[in-house]
Design a protein around this motif. Structure first.
Motif, PDB file in Angstrom:
ATOM      1  N   LEU B  95      35.461 -12.510 -35.867  1.00 34.36           N
ATOM      2  CA  LEU B  95      35.570 -11.548 -36.969  1.00 34.36           C
ATOM      3  C   LEU B  95      35.958 -12.211 -38.287  1.00 34.36           C
ATOM      4  N   GLU B  96      36.798 -13.277 -38.233  1.00 28.27           N
ATOM      5  CA  GLU B  96      37.197 -13.865 -39.504  1.00 28.27           C
ATOM      6  C   GLU B  96      36.051 -14.667 -40.131  1.00 28.27           C
ATOM      7  N   ARG B  97      35.022 -14.983 -39.339  1.00 24.50           N
ATOM      8  CA  ARG B  97      33.923 -15.769 -39.876  1.00 24.50           C
ATOM      9  C   ARG B  97      32.690 -14.935 -40.204  1.00 24.50           C
ATOM     10  N   ILE B  98      32.576 -13.758 -39.587  1.00 20.65           N
ATOM     11  CA  ILE B  98      31.368 -12.969 -39.807  1.00 20.65           C
ATOM     12  C   ILE B  98      31.159 -12.552 -41.275  1.00 20.65           C
ATOM     13  N   PRO B  99      32.207 -12.074 -41.983  1.00 21.46           N
ATOM     14  CA  PRO B  99      31.938 -11.563 -43.339  1.00 21.46           C
ATOM     15  C   PRO B  99      31.211 -12.558 -44.242  1.00 21.46           C
ATOM     16  N   ILE B 100      31.678 -13.810 -44.252  1.00 27.63           N
ATOM     17  CA  ILE B 100      31.089 -14.771 -45.190  1.00 27.63           C
ATOM     18  C   ILE B 100      29.659 -15.108 -44.782  1.00 27.63           C
ATOM     19  N   ASN B 105      23.935 -14.656 -45.714  1.00 25.72           N
ATOM     20  CA  ASN B 105      22.604 -14.425 -45.146  1.00 25.72           C
ATOM     21  C   ASN B 105      21.950 -13.174 -45.719  1.00 25.72           C
ATOM     22  N   ALA B 106      22.741 -12.112 -45.956  1.00 25.75           N
ATOM     23  CA  ALA B 106      22.161 -10.897 -46.529  1.00 25.75           C
ATOM     24  C   ALA B 106      21.649 -11.190 -47.932  1.00 25.75           C
ATOM     25  N   LEU B 107      22.452 -11.917 -48.712  1.00 28.62           N
ATOM     26  CA  LEU B 107      22.026 -12.228 -50.075  1.00 28.62           C
ATOM     27  C   LEU B 107      20.793 -13.116 -50.079  1.00 28.62           C
ATOM     28  N   SER B 108      20.793 -14.134 -49.222  1.00 26.31           N
ATOM     29  CA  SER B 108      19.652 -15.041 -49.266  1.00 26.31           C
ATOM     30  C   SER B 108      18.413 -14.351 -48.707  1.00 26.31           C
ATOM     31  N   SER B 110      17.806 -11.144 -49.116  1.00 31.88           N
ATOM     32  CA  SER B 110      17.320 -10.316 -50.232  1.00 31.88           C
ATOM     33  C   SER B 110      16.568 -11.181 -51.222  1.00 31.88           C
ATOM     34  N   LEU B 111      17.145 -12.339 -51.528  1.00 28.91           N
ATOM     35  CA  LEU B 111      16.481 -13.245 -52.471  1.00 28.91           C
ATOM     36  C   LEU B 111      15.094 -13.611 -51.965  1.00 28.91           C
ATOM     37  N   ILE B 112      15.027 -13.920 -50.677  1.00 27.12           N
ATOM     38  CA  ILE B 112      13.740 -14.313 -50.101  1.00 27.12           C
ATOM     39  C   ILE B 112      12.733 -13.170 -50.236  1.00 27.12           C
ATOM     40  N   LEU B 113      13.169 -11.970 -49.885  1.00 27.22           N
ATOM     41  CA  LEU B 113      12.239 -10.839 -49.939  1.00 27.22           C
ATOM     42  C   LEU B 113      11.789 -10.569 -51.371  1.00 27.22           C
ATOM     43  N   ILE B 114      12.763 -10.590 -52.285  1.00 24.34           N
ATOM     44  CA  ILE B 114      12.431 -10.288 -53.683  1.00 24.34           C
ATOM     45  C   ILE B 114      11.421 -11.283 -54.235  1.00 24.34           C
ATOM     46  N   VAL B 115      11.556 -12.541 -53.821  1.00 18.62           N
ATOM     47  CA  VAL B 115      10.639 -13.556 -54.351  1.00 18.62           C
ATOM     48  C   VAL B 115       9.375 -13.672 -53.487  1.00 18.62           C
ATOM     49  N   ALA B 116       9.548 -13.622 -52.189  1.00 19.49           N
ATOM     50  CA  ALA B 116       8.422 -13.933 -51.302  1.00 19.49           C
ATOM     51  C   ALA B 116       7.354 -12.840 -51.316  1.00 19.49           C
ATOM     52  N   ILE B 117       7.773 -11.563 -51.351  1.00 21.96           N
ATOM     53  CA  ILE B 117       6.772 -10.491 -51.289  1.00 21.96           C
ATOM     54  C   ILE B 117       5.838 -10.520 -52.501  1.00 21.96           C
ATOM     55  N   PRO B 118       6.388 -10.566 -53.729  1.00 22.64           N
ATOM     56  CA  PRO B 118       5.461 -10.683 -54.870  1.00 22.64           C
ATOM     57  C   PRO B 118       4.569 -11.926 -54.792  1.00 22.64           C
ATOM     58  N   ILE B 119       5.169 -13.064 -54.388  1.00 23.70           N
ATOM     59  CA  ILE B 119       4.359 -14.289 -54.290  1.00 23.70           C
ATOM     60  C   ILE B 119       3.226 -14.083 -53.300  1.00 23.70           C
ATOM     61  N   LEU B 260      21.287 -12.767 -39.203  1.00 23.83           N
ATOM     62  CA  LEU B 260      22.238 -12.474 -40.279  1.00 23.83           C
ATOM     63  C   LEU B 260      23.647 -12.933 -39.922  1.00 23.83           C
ATOM     64  N   ILE B 261      23.996 -12.911 -38.650  1.00 26.49           N
ATOM     65  CA  ILE B 261      25.334 -13.394 -38.295  1.00 26.49           C
ATOM     66  C   ILE B 261      25.264 -14.782 -37.666  1.00 26.49           C
ATOM     67  N   GLY B 262      24.076 -15.358 -37.593  1.00 27.26           N
ATOM     68  CA  GLY B 262      23.930 -16.636 -36.902  1.00 27.26           C
ATOM     69  C   GLY B 262      24.500 -17.802 -37.671  1.00 27.26           C
ATOM     70  N   GLY B 263      24.154 -17.899 -38.930  1.00 25.98           N
ATOM     71  CA  GLY B 263      24.628 -19.029 -39.716  1.00 25.98           C
ATOM     72  C   GLY B 263      23.926 -20.306 -39.329  1.00 25.98           C
ATOM     73  N   SER B 264      24.108 -21.329 -40.122  1.00 23.50           N
ATOM     74  CA  SER B 264      23.441 -22.602 -39.853  1.00 23.50           C
ATOM     75  C   SER B 264      24.453 -23.728 -39.943  1.00 23.50           C
ATOM     76  N   VAL B 265      24.429 -24.607 -38.967  1.00 22.43           N
ATOM     77  CA  VAL B 265      25.436 -25.666 -38.906  1.00 22.43           C
ATOM     78  C   VAL B 265      25.325 -26.621 -40.086  1.00 22.43           C
TER      79      VAL B 265
END
Lengths: 554, 325
Positions: B95-100, B105-108, B110-119, B260-265
């Motif tokens: 739980l202490e690690r999920i929020p960040i 991941n949610a922000l990135s 969103s960024l991907i969708l906002i940029v990728a769909i128009p492209i 979204l909760i996976g994260g990357s090492v």
């Protein structure tokens, strides 16, 4: 610094786990040496209270109750919060810490500790012999999952004489005993009768040391503030902030950006990336030998390695100097025995096998290894000289050293394969099962010279440390005698002889001792590199008023 | 519909059970355990101490007993305590690690969708144009560049040389002293580089997917019909074509829920972000069984729920595959 950190260091293996293997060890994990870089000439300043030091650490601490600590990241924090009865000073000699002085009985079986009377726990409770008694009982309690019980299980009797005197008695003289009392003392008034594995002190420690716990954000930072009533006086630096930065390249960038004040450099960073004028003005680099060595160990059960002549020839065929210069960028030293070359225990007069491929070929021939079929590979009884060096994954220094060895041995007609295996699998399937021909590994060198566990003939069972199965009754006797002798000069004779035998037998090819390479922001004054490293006098470090960077509200 | 939902939810139970059994077995079969990592090659350890520690963790029992114990606790939503030396409740660690991780991941995403769909849409509409080829190169560049390398270069430029942005972590050391707005700004500054780096790497997938969907759709008869009706191109593309081309993206989004909760090492290590990726990696390296299982279970549940949600949304969005009942 404190003994417990060194105790943690007992194996390079453990160190390797927490530092990501093969990266340069961090400053306070390793503690002794000489030949440090002289600090740049500094203006004379008065010591002053204040400021904060930000230390970079690759791993976060896991638990801050010393008896449960088994990793160096946690040990570095608890080392500032807790004290033992004794500690090692800057010359790696034992001195009193919470114990003012001690008496050793004439039969060397009893130690009587006289405790300081002016020590208070950080919550205001006085420190007394009750705490020592509690700590002893805690460590030997079978329910405590601790890595430090072995030394304390040798105690036959523990007696409290009065509030400030305790006495311990051993079955037989045991020289490492005194040093083992450097183990951190735990507060009995907070822990007595409770299950330590569930104690809140695991995350909110309360000790007797120079720094007290303030805050721990997991994976991010740990903040300690100076304890003004510390019995040796208030430390100059007000706050110690340890940041967890798992990547060394990132940590180095943070250092250059001024957001980290102290870290351990890699040999590459030390030699190639810290040369700019700006860097030299803002930072001071230090360099001293670490408490650990690397070796190529031969499985003595393997028929190829049974003859010591062959092992001597192998050492002669390996260019160890080129490993130090090529892999460590010269930041280390070739070693010939399992002791640290700049300590009193090291015997410089042992038989040496300097690099000489021609002579090595000759020695192999004398041992019956010749290239009879002309394929460029030595053979004996129709079998070629071919073996595999195993080492663990994630340690580039070991992997690169193995590659150099592979090339050196090829020149004398030995075919070497290298296999790199993930640590847990490496131990479980290969080392513990004795399923290897040769292995490239490292040992930490303890401050006490006792090395019984690694070399004793009987310590060859599965998971025991003599996994190469080195068996020599004379060595067994010498190590037993050494451990039972208190007087260092007397004791050294046994270890000198031990080193001569080991050097002759060459069960390992001893490779090198690495340098520790800490770097510290130049605004910190009072750092005096010594045999014990730089961290031993941390409470005397200070930042002169005009140079102070952070203001800490008391 | 209600029955369908119930059926799907009930079906999740055996699947989850299967997942946990397989994970547990694989984990146990892997060599090494949390105790041997502390005790192997440690001169301070004797047989007795090792046994003591093994018993402390319950590792002295047969595997199926360990699994059943774990399962029993799990049914009461007790994730157990970590085997790492901190010995904290697994649920606290997660739980202490999920929020960040979730935030990044949610922000990135969103960024991907906002940029990728128009492209993707533009590349499809102007297939084989300079724009199409240019963006193809651009997104594949993002896909191909190693994250850690790009991250280090950006850190040197913006963190050390220009000193505009923080290098690592997700908040400043003086975060606690900041005002509310100051805190948001502080976190935002810390997140710019991580989100850019992870977003850049993820563009290729979505934009190429969008492009091929769009290409397929604009060849359909109804698009020709729409054009024949005399609708202007913007309406054809964005009203008729885009909505249909977006349908398969729903499936992808459903599948990305556990991510979204996976994260990357690698990414969390470079930026020193104490997220889920690091936690999982450390747990695996330390053979911290309860934490590994905890993360796997949460991941499995989210994957199954994500699939279910995607199917549900699909049926809402596309009348043709609406389930009867």
């Amino acid at each position: 610094m404190k003994l417990k950190e060194i105790a943690i260091l007992v194996t390079l293996a453990a160190l390797c786990l927490t530092t990501g293997c093969g990266q340069a060890p961090q400053e306070s994990k390793t503690t002794a040496g000489n030949q440090q870089t002289p600090p740049a000439a500094k203006k004379q300043y008065e010591p002053a209270y204040g400021d904060m030091i930000i230390r970079g650490s690759i791993g976060d601490a896991s638990v801050l109750l010393p008896v449960l600590v088994s990793d160096s990241a946690s040990g570095e924090i608890t080392g500032l919060i807790y004290n033992g009865l004794v500690r090692y000073d800057k010359d790696i000699k034992l001195e009193g810490d919470l114990a003012e002085k001690w008496d050793i009985s004439d039969d060397k079986l009893t130690i009587r500790f006289f405790l300081r009377k002016d020590v208070k726990w950080q919550d205001g409770t006085p420190f007394t012999s009750k705490d020592v008694e509690y700590t002893y009982k805690l460590i030997v309690d079978p329910k405590t999952p601790t890595a430090y019980a072995t030394d304390f299980l040798k105690v036959k009797e523990f007696r409290v004489l009065d509030d400030y005197t305790v006495e311990v008695t051993y079955d037989k003289p045991y020289a490492p005993a005194l040093g083992s009392w450097g183990q951190a003392m735990h507060p009995s008034h907070l822990l007595e009768g409770k299950d330590v594995t569930q104690s809140p002190l695991k995350r909110h420690p309360i000790g007797t040391g120079p720094y007290k716990f303030v805050e721990w954000k997991t994976g991010e930072k740990i903040i300690l503030d100076s304890y003004h009533d510390y019995f040796e006086g208030r430390p100059y630096i007000d706050r110690v902030l340890t940041r967890t930065i798992p990547d060394l390249a990132t940590m180095f960038l943070e250092l250059k950006a001024g957001r980290v004040d102290q870290m351990g450099l890699t040999p590459l960073q030390y030699t190639r990336q810290t040369d700019s004028q700006l860097f030299k003005e803002n930072f001071v680099k230090y360099k001293y030998l670490a408490f650990g060595y690397s070796y190529l160990g031969y499985n003595l059960q393997d028929w190829k390695f049974k003859d010591k002549k062959v092992r001597q020839a192998l050492t002669t065929a390996i260019n160890r100097e080129s490993i130090v210069s090529g892999v460590l960028f010269g930041l280390g030293k070739v070693t010939d025995t399992p002791f640290k070359p700049d300590t009193m225990w090291y015997n410089h007069n042992v038989k040496k096998f300097p690099y000489d491929p021609e002579k090595a070929k000759q020695m192999f021939a004398e041992a019956g290894w010749k290239d009879t079929d002309g394929d460029g590979i030595l053979d004996k009884d129709g079998k070629p000289f071919e073996f595999t060096i195993l080492t663990n994954h994630g340690n580039d220094i070991r992997k690169n050293a193995a590659t150099i060895i592979q090339n050196d041995l090829k020149k004398v007609g030995i075919k070497v394969h290298i296999r790199v295996i993930e640590w847990a699998a490496f131990l479980k399937n290969f080392i513990n099962k004795r399923n290897f021909e040769a292995t490239l590994l490292g040992w930490g060198i303890g401050i006490d010279p006792s090395q019984i566990d690694i070399w004793n003939s009987k310590k060859t069972g599965e998971t025991q440390l003599n996994f190469i199965t080195y068996q020599n009754p004379e060595v067994d006797q010498l190590l037993d005698d050494g451990a039972a002798t208190y007087d260092p000069e007397e004791r050294k004779k046994y270890y000198d002889k031990f080193q001569e035998i080991i050097a002759e037998d060459q069960p390992y090819t001893f490779l090198f001792v690495q340098d520790s390479l800490p770097v510290t922001s130049s605004r910190f004054h009072g750092i005096e590199p010594a045999a014990a490293g730089i961290m031993y006098n941390f409470i005397k470090w200070y930042v002169p008023k005009p140079l102070q960077k952070y203001h800490i509200e008391p | 519909m209600g029955f369908y939902l119930l059926k799907r939810l009930l079906l999740m139970i055996p699947v989850l059970l299967g997942i946990t059994i397989i994970s547990f077995t694989v984990m146990k079969v892997a060599p090494g355990d949390p105790v041997s990592l502390i005790t192997d090659l440690n001169p301070n350890m004797n047989e007795e101490a090792i046994k003591r520690i093994r018993a402390h963790y319950g590792l002295d029992e047969p595997m199926h007993v360990q699994y059943l114990k774990w399962l029993r606790n799990m049914l009461m939503l007790d994730f157990g305590r970590s085997f790492a030396s901190d010995n904290r409740p697994v649920i606290d660690k997660i739980l202490e690690r999920i929020p960040i991780t979730l935030l990044i991941n949610a922000l990135s995403m969103s960024l991907i969708l906002i940029v990728a769909i128009p492209i993707g849409v533009m590349s499809a509409v102007k297939q084989d144009s300079f724009f199409d080829k240019g963006t193809t190169v651009f997104v594949f560049l993002g896909f191909a560049i190693p994250t850690f390398w790009l991250a280090l270069l950006l850190m040197i430029l913006f963190g050390v040389q220009l000193n505009w942005l923080p290098i690592s972590g997700f908040r400043s050391l003086h975060y606690a002293d900041l005002s509310f707005a100051g805190r948001i700004l502080d976190i935002a500054k810390h997140l710019i580089l991580p989100i850019f780096v992870s977003g850049f790497g993820g563009l290729a997938g979505y934009s190429r997917y969008m492009r091929s969907n769009m290409l397929e759709v604009i060849r359909q008869d109804y698009i020709t019909t729409a054009r024949a009706k005399g609708l202007d191109e913007t309406t054809v593309i964005f009203k008729h074509a885009l909505r249909n081309a977006l349908l398969p993206v729903i499936t992808l989004l459903g599948l990305s829920v556990p991510g979204l909760i996976g994260g990357s090492v690698i990414f969390e290590t470079i930026f020193s972000i104490p997220g889920m990726g690091q936690l999982f990696y450390q747990s695996v390296m330390m053979r911290d069984y309860p934490t590994i299982m905890g993360i796997l279970v949460i991941g499995a549940v989210l994957t199954l729920l994500g699939n279910l949600l995607a199917d549900l949304f699909y049926s809402l969005a596309d009348p043709r595959i609406r389930v009867s009942g």
